[in-house]
Write a protein that holds these residues in place. Structure first.
Motif, mmCIF file in Angstrom:
data_model
loop_
_atom_site.group_PDB
_atom_site.id
_atom_site.type_symbol
_atom_site.label_atom_id
_atom_site.label_comp_id
_atom_site.label_asym_id
_atom_site.label_seq_id
_atom_site.Cartn_x
_atom_site.Cartn_y
_atom_site.Cartn_z
ATOM 1 N N SER A 68 7.725 9.423 11.270
ATOM 2 C CA SER A 68 8.949 10.207 11.204
ATOM 3 C C SER A 68 8.670 11.664 11.516
ATOM 4 N N ALA A 69 9.586 12.261 12.266
ATOM 5 C CA ALA A 69 9.510 13.687 12.585
ATOM 6 C C ALA A 69 10.932 14.199 12.762
ATOM 7 N N GLY A 108 0.786 -1.204 0.000
ATOM 8 C CA GLY A 108 0.000 0.000 0.000
ATOM 9 C C GLY A 108 0.830 1.271 0.000
ATOM 10 N N HIS A 109 0.118 2.395 0.119
ATOM 11 C CA HIS A 109 0.761 3.690 -0.031
ATOM 12 C C HIS A 109 0.653 4.560 1.222
ATOM 13 N N ALA A 110 0.235 3.963 2.339
ATOM 14 C CA ALA A 110 0.016 4.770 3.536
ATOM 15 C C ALA A 110 1.034 4.498 4.631
ATOM 16 N N PHE A 111 2.152 3.914 4.262
ATOM 17 C CA PHE A 111 3.145 3.480 5.256
ATOM 18 C C PHE A 111 3.565 4.629 6.166
ATOM 19 N N ARG A 112 3.718 5.827 5.600
ATOM 20 C CA ARG A 112 4.191 6.968 6.390
ATOM 21 C C ARG A 112 3.232 7.340 7.518
ATOM 22 N N SER A 113 1.976 6.946 7.384
ATOM 23 C CA SER A 113 0.992 7.316 8.392
ATOM 24 C C SER A 113 0.905 6.324 9.544
ATOM 25 N N TYR A 114 1.670 5.254 9.485
ATOM 26 C CA TYR A 114 1.580 4.217 10.512
ATOM 27 C C TYR A 114 2.589 4.415 11.628
ATOM 28 N N LYS A 133 10.949 2.832 1.348
ATOM 29 C CA LYS A 133 10.917 1.398 1.040
ATOM 30 C C LYS A 133 9.747 0.690 1.714
ATOM 31 N N ASN A 134 8.903 1.445 2.383
ATOM 32 C CA ASN A 134 7.769 0.829 3.101
ATOM 33 C C ASN A 134 8.238 -0.262 4.059
ATOM 34 N N THR A 135 9.362 -0.044 4.703
ATOM 35 C CA THR A 135 9.967 -1.108 5.500
ATOM 36 C C THR A 135 10.419 -0.606 6.870
ATOM 37 N N MET A 136 10.186 -1.443 7.863
ATOM 38 C CA MET A 136 10.669 -1.217 9.216
ATOM 39 C C MET A 136 11.694 -2.291 9.540
ATOM 40 N N TYR A 137 12.643 -1.953 10.396
ATOM 41 C CA TYR A 137 13.700 -2.881 10.747
ATOM 42 C C TYR A 137 13.822 -3.007 12.270
ATOM 43 N N LEU A 138 14.338 -4.160 12.678
ATOM 44 C CA LEU A 138 14.711 -4.356 14.074
ATOM 45 C C LEU A 138 16.070 -5.035 14.094
ATOM 46 N N GLN A 139 17.076 -4.307 14.518
ATOM 47 C CA GLN A 139 18.418 -4.853 14.678
ATOM 48 C C GLN A 139 18.529 -5.417 16.088
ATOM 49 N N LEU A 140 18.823 -6.698 16.174
ATOM 50 C CA LEU A 140 18.969 -7.371 17.455
ATOM 51 C C LEU A 140 20.420 -7.796 17.635
ATOM 52 N N ASN A 141 21.048 -7.339 18.695
ATOM 53 C CA ASN A 141 22.443 -7.671 18.966
ATOM 54 C C ASN A 141 22.573 -8.431 20.279
ATOM 55 N N ASN A 142 23.715 -9.077 20.456
ATOM 56 C CA ASN A 142 23.980 -9.828 21.677
ATOM 57 C C ASN A 142 22.771 -10.702 22.041
ATOM 58 N N LEU A 143 22.325 -11.489 21.078
ATOM 59 C CA LEU A 143 21.130 -12.299 21.276
ATOM 60 C C LEU A 143 21.330 -13.340 22.366
ATOM 61 N N LYS A 144 20.249 -13.598 23.084
ATOM 62 C CA LYS A 144 20.262 -14.567 24.180
ATOM 63 C C LYS A 144 19.243 -15.664 23.888
ATOM 64 N N PRO A 145 19.406 -16.840 24.472
ATOM 65 C CA PRO A 145 18.416 -17.905 24.252
ATOM 66 C C PRO A 145 16.991 -17.465 24.594
ATOM 67 N N GLU A 146 16.837 -16.607 25.567
ATOM 68 C CA GLU A 146 15.501 -16.138 25.937
ATOM 69 C C GLU A 146 14.882 -15.194 24.902
ATOM 70 N N ASP A 147 15.642 -14.819 23.884
ATOM 71 C CA ASP A 147 15.093 -14.039 22.776
ATOM 72 C C ASP A 147 14.405 -14.934 21.744
ATOM 73 N N THR A 148 14.521 -16.243 21.904
ATOM 74 C CA THR A 148 13.877 -17.167 20.981
ATOM 75 C C THR A 148 12.368 -16.972 21.002
ATOM 76 N N ASP A 180 12.251 2.932 7.021
ATOM 77 C CA ASP A 180 12.583 3.593 5.761
ATOM 78 C C ASP A 180 11.272 3.770 5.010
ATOM 79 N N ASN A 181 10.727 4.953 5.073
ATOM 80 C CA ASN A 181 9.417 5.187 4.467
ATOM 81 C C ASN A 181 9.444 5.044 2.949
#
Length: 131
Positions: A54-55, A26-32, A79-94, A76-77
């Motif tokens: 974004s502001a 869709g085309h409304a990603f920026r509004s979410y 690309k209509n895409t959101m990211y989550l970078q996860l570092n130092n992952l732990k077993p409890e992040d499963t 990244d509006n």
């Protein structure tokens, strides 16, 4: 109907990193306002991170205590895409990580942990962290 598709999950050793992506149709990603949630087997779905619309010069990110300092949420509006970078992952992040989008009139949700505030959900991507 808006579709959210997650990717980037996988099997990683403890201490490793992953970057999850959530792409919307869709085309409304920026509004979410957008969030990540996760659900481990036998547990309830829990909030992970939130990012508002974004502001300029405004930080609109919020994190659960369990991932604060180890994760970064971004969007990244163009690309209509959101990211989550996860570092130092732990077993409890499963868990299965899902993204969610909320139509907001302001810049963010007042309480992004309230799940019924979201209009759209993705199917999720599995993250497994081995010890």
């Amino acid at each position: 109907q808006v579709q959210l598709v997650e990717s980037g999950g996988g099997l990683v050793q403890a201490g490793g990193s992953l970057r999850l992506s959530c792409t919307a149709s869709g085309h409304a990603f920026r509004s979410y306002a957008l969030s990540w949630f996760r659900q481990a087997p036998g547990k309830e779905r829990e909030f992970v991170a939130h990012i508002g619309r974004s502001a300029p010069n405004t930080v609109l990110a919020d994190y659960a205590d369990s991932v604060k300092g180890r994760s970064t949420i971004s969007r990244d509006n163009d690309k209509n895409t959101m990211y989550l970078q996860l570092n130092n992952l732990k077993p409890e992040d499963t868990a299965r990580y899902s993204c969610a989008a909320a139509i907001v009139h302001g810049l963010r949700l007042r309480d992004p942990r309230i799940q019924h505030e979201y209009n759209y959900w993705g199917q999720g991507t599995q993250v497994t962290v081995s010890s």
